[in-house]
Design a protein around this motif. Structure first.
Motif, PDB file in Angstrom:
ATOM      1  N   LEU A  83     -42.808   3.023   0.919  1.00  0.00           N
ATOM      2  CA  LEU A  83     -43.047   3.968   2.004  1.00  0.00           C
ATOM      3  C   LEU A  83     -44.506   3.953   2.427  1.00  0.00           C
ATOM      4  CD1 LEU A  83     -41.640   6.266   3.650  1.00  0.00           C
ATOM      5  CD2 LEU A  83     -42.553   7.829   1.933  1.00  0.00           C
ATOM      6  N   ALA A  84     -44.762   3.772   3.719  1.00  0.00           N
ATOM      7  CA  ALA A  84     -46.136   3.678   4.204  1.00  0.00           C
ATOM      8  C   ALA A  84     -46.162   3.901   5.709  1.00  0.00           C
ATOM      9  CB  ALA A  84     -46.717   2.297   3.881  1.00  0.00           C
ATOM     10  N   PRO A  85     -47.340   4.172   6.269  1.00  0.00           N
ATOM     11  CA  PRO A  85     -47.474   4.165   7.727  1.00  0.00           C
ATOM     12  C   PRO A  85     -47.105   2.798   8.288  1.00  0.00           C
ATOM     13  CG  PRO A  85     -49.392   5.168   6.712  1.00  0.00           C
ATOM     14  CD  PRO A  85     -48.596   4.544   5.610  1.00  0.00           C
ATOM     15  N   SER A  86     -46.652   2.781   9.528  1.00  0.00           N
ATOM     16  CA  SER A  86     -46.213   1.520  10.132  1.00  0.00           C
ATOM     17  C   SER A  86     -47.383   0.641  10.565  1.00  0.00           C
ATOM     18  CB  SER A  86     -45.301   1.798  11.334  1.00  0.00           C
ATOM     19  OG  SER A  86     -45.981   2.542  12.324  1.00  0.00           O
ATOM     20  N   HIS A  87     -48.580   1.138  10.449  1.00  0.00           N
ATOM     21  CA  HIS A  87     -49.775   0.315  10.668  1.00  0.00           C
ATOM     22  C   HIS A  87     -50.969   1.085  10.113  1.00  0.00           C
ATOM     23  CE1 HIS A  87     -52.019  -3.031  12.363  1.00  0.00           C
ATOM     24  NE2 HIS A  87     -50.873  -3.556  12.754  1.00  0.00           N
ATOM     25  N   ARG A  88     -52.176   0.554  10.346  1.00  0.00           N
ATOM     26  CA  ARG A  88     -53.365   1.271   9.876  1.00  0.00           C
ATOM     27  C   ARG A  88     -53.433   2.653  10.510  1.00  0.00           C
ATOM     28  NH1 ARG A  88     -55.109  -3.973  10.756  1.00  0.00           N
ATOM     29  NH2 ARG A  88     -56.060  -5.020   8.972  1.00  0.00           N
ATOM     30  N   LEU A  89     -53.915   3.621   9.735  1.00  0.00           N
ATOM     31  CA  LEU A  89     -54.142   4.952  10.277  1.00  0.00           C
ATOM     32  C   LEU A  89     -55.461   4.949  11.038  1.00  0.00           C
ATOM     33  CD1 LEU A  89     -53.052   7.299   7.367  1.00  0.00           C
ATOM     34  CD2 LEU A  89     -51.712   6.446   9.293  1.00  0.00           C
ATOM     35  N   MET A  90     -55.390   5.355  12.305  1.00  0.00           N
ATOM     36  CA  MET A  90     -56.578   5.398  13.139  1.00  0.00           C
ATOM     37  C   MET A  90     -57.141   6.816  13.182  1.00  0.00           C
ATOM     38  SD  MET A  90     -56.557   2.221  13.799  1.00  0.00           S
ATOM     39  CE  MET A  90     -57.771   1.967  15.079  1.00  0.00           C
ATOM     40  N   THR A  91     -58.223   7.002  13.919  1.00  0.00           N
ATOM     41  CA  THR A  91     -58.897   8.301  13.947  1.00  0.00           C
ATOM     42  C   THR A  91     -58.100   9.366  14.682  1.00  0.00           C
ATOM     43  OG1 THR A  91     -60.128   7.597  15.911  1.00  0.00           O
ATOM     44  CG2 THR A  91     -61.183   7.271  13.767  1.00  0.00           C
ATOM     45  N   GLY A 133     -28.040  -4.105   4.386  1.00  0.00           N
ATOM     46  CA  GLY A 133     -27.674  -3.487   3.124  1.00  0.00           C
ATOM     47  C   GLY A 133     -28.774  -3.621   2.098  1.00  0.00           C
ATOM     48  N   ASP A 134     -28.422  -4.119   0.916  1.00  0.00           N
ATOM     49  CA  ASP A 134     -29.422  -4.273  -0.143  1.00  0.00           C
ATOM     50  C   ASP A 134     -30.000  -5.679  -0.193  1.00  0.00           C
ATOM     51  OD1 ASP A 134     -27.312  -5.699  -1.147  1.00  0.00           O
ATOM     52  OD2 ASP A 134     -27.116  -4.555  -3.013  1.00  0.00           O
ATOM     53  N   ARG A 135     -29.806  -6.458   0.881  1.00  0.00           N
ATOM     54  CA  ARG A 135     -30.375  -7.812   0.907  1.00  0.00           C
ATOM     55  C   ARG A 135     -31.831  -7.821   1.342  1.00  0.00           C
ATOM     56  NH1 ARG A 135     -27.555 -11.283   4.839  1.00  0.00           N
ATOM     57  NH2 ARG A 135     -27.121  -9.332   5.975  1.00  0.00           N
ATOM     58  N   LEU A 136     -32.328  -6.697   1.851  1.00  0.00           N
ATOM     59  CA  LEU A 136     -33.688  -6.640   2.377  1.00  0.00           C
ATOM     60  C   LEU A 136     -34.344  -5.338   1.943  1.00  0.00           C
ATOM     61  CD1 LEU A 136     -35.648  -8.236   4.249  1.00  0.00           C
ATOM     62  CD2 LEU A 136     -34.760  -6.883   6.157  1.00  0.00           C
ATOM     63  N   ALA A 137     -35.593  -5.436   1.501  1.00  0.00           N
ATOM     64  CA  ALA A 137     -36.387  -4.254   1.181  1.00  0.00           C
ATOM     65  C   ALA A 137     -37.377  -4.007   2.316  1.00  0.00           C
ATOM     66  CB  ALA A 137     -37.123  -4.442  -0.142  1.00  0.00           C
ATOM     67  N   TYR A 138     -37.997  -2.831   2.314  1.00  0.00           N
ATOM     68  CA  TYR A 138     -38.818  -2.422   3.447  1.00  0.00           C
ATOM     69  C   TYR A 138     -40.155  -1.853   2.992  1.00  0.00           C
ATOM     70  CZ  TYR A 138     -34.230  -2.883   5.428  1.00  0.00           C
ATOM     71  OH  TYR A 138     -33.010  -3.400   5.775  1.00  0.00           O
ATOM     72  N   TYR A 139     -41.172  -2.125   3.817  1.00  0.00           N
ATOM     73  CA  TYR A 139     -42.536  -1.668   3.543  1.00  0.00           C
ATOM     74  C   TYR A 139     -43.064  -1.077   4.845  1.00  0.00           C
ATOM     75  CZ  TYR A 139     -47.643  -2.530   2.990  1.00  0.00           C
ATOM     76  OH  TYR A 139     -49.008  -2.434   2.974  1.00  0.00           O
ATOM     77  N   GLY A 140     -43.247   0.243   4.868  1.00  0.00           N
ATOM     78  CA  GLY A 140     -43.694   0.929   6.084  1.00  0.00           C
ATOM     79  C   GLY A 140     -42.749   2.063   6.432  1.00  0.00           C
ATOM     80  N   GLY A 141     -42.452   2.209   7.725  1.00  0.00           N
ATOM     81  CA  GLY A 141     -41.411   3.118   8.170  1.00  0.00           C
ATOM     82  C   GLY A 141     -41.850   4.425   8.797  1.00  0.00           C
TER      83      GLY A 141
END
Length: 265
Positions: free
Chosen positions: A172-180, A129-137
């Motif tokens: 909101l972000a890529p789930s890891h580094r963007l590669m070539t 629920g609202d107990r956790l925030a997220y970075y990525g996805g």
């Protein structure tokens, strides 16, 4: 610990010589606690930890082993931030659903990288629920390298709908580094979700309408190469900032803030 011993060797230590593994982890924890106290004295806004516990379909070692050797020490490192009323972000790749409740229990407030092919977004929202925030996805395994720009935009919309239905708690972000292998047009499609500035209100106060967003132009100017990007929500303002990968505990910069279930980061 694995950097000191070698990855394979430390996994063997954990299984064959847990006493030694515990002692090594304990010494590292004591050093980290000294650094954490110094950072808090400097007035940091939160802590960023990085440790991978999972592979694509399961953990790298058993949850029981993690709870015995790692959880108590991680809890001690989270504690100074939480006691100060500050958030804790953890970067941990892979399938770690079996220990995420433990992490929330000991004080985790934001989870990265939220890989959609590994951790089900709906399960995350339903469970925490609202107990956790997220970075990525947004997947760097599937949609960003192999999808079309409309696919990327759909993935972004789905991620926001599931993880941030109340317009907060998602960086909101890529789930890891963007590669070539990621086409530039897909990077542009990801950034295109940032809305234009809202017009002034009818009262002339210049305040923005709730849930409308504006763009930090200085930050957006930095997003010209496919490194790693984040679209960071600060209340009603959306910022674009490049974000490095996690390499360990890290202090958060004051301008990189997120309104989430735990308040302002």
């Amino acid at each position: 610990a694995w950097a000191l011993r070698g990855f394979d060797t430390f996994l063997l230590d954990m299984a064959l010589d847990p006493g030694f593994a515990a002692e090594l982890l304990e010494r590292i924890t004591e050093i980290q606690l000294v650094l954490i106290r110094r950072w808090l004295e400097l007035g940091v806004d939160g802590g960023y930890f990085g440790d991978d516990y999972g592979a694509q379909s399961n953990m790298l070692f058993s949850p029981r082993m993690w709870r015995s050797l790692i959880k108590p020490r991680l809890a001690r490192m989270f504690a100074p931030f939480r006691e100060a009323g500050l958030p804790v972000i953890l970067h941990s790749d892979g399938q770690i659903a079996s220990i995420l409740p433990d992490l929330v229990e000991i004080g985790l407030t934001a989870y990265n990288p939220v890989q959609p092919e590994v951790i089900d977004h709906r399960w995350l929202r339903d469970t925490f629920g609202d107990r956790l925030a997220y970075y990525g996805g947004i997947s760097t395994q599937t949609v960003l390298p192999h999808g079309s720009p409309p696919d990327v935009k759909r993935a972004v919309a789905d991620c926001m709908e599931v993880l941030a239905p109340d317009y907060t708690g998602l960086l909101l972000a890529p789930s890891h580094r963007l590669m070539t292998d990621v086409p530039l047009e897909n990077v542009e499609a990801l950034l295109a979700v940032v809305p234009p500035p809202s017009p002034p209100s009818a009262s002339g106060s210049g305040k923005e309408t709730p849930h409308k967003s504006s763009v930090n132009e200085d930050a957006m100017d930095q997003l010209t190469t496919p490194t790693k990007y984040a679209i960071l929500r600060e209340g009603d303002v959306t910022l674009g900032v490049p974000v490095d990968g996690a390499t360990g505990t890290r202090a958060m910069r004051r301008k990189d803030r997120l309104a989430g279930p735990f308040g302002r980061v």
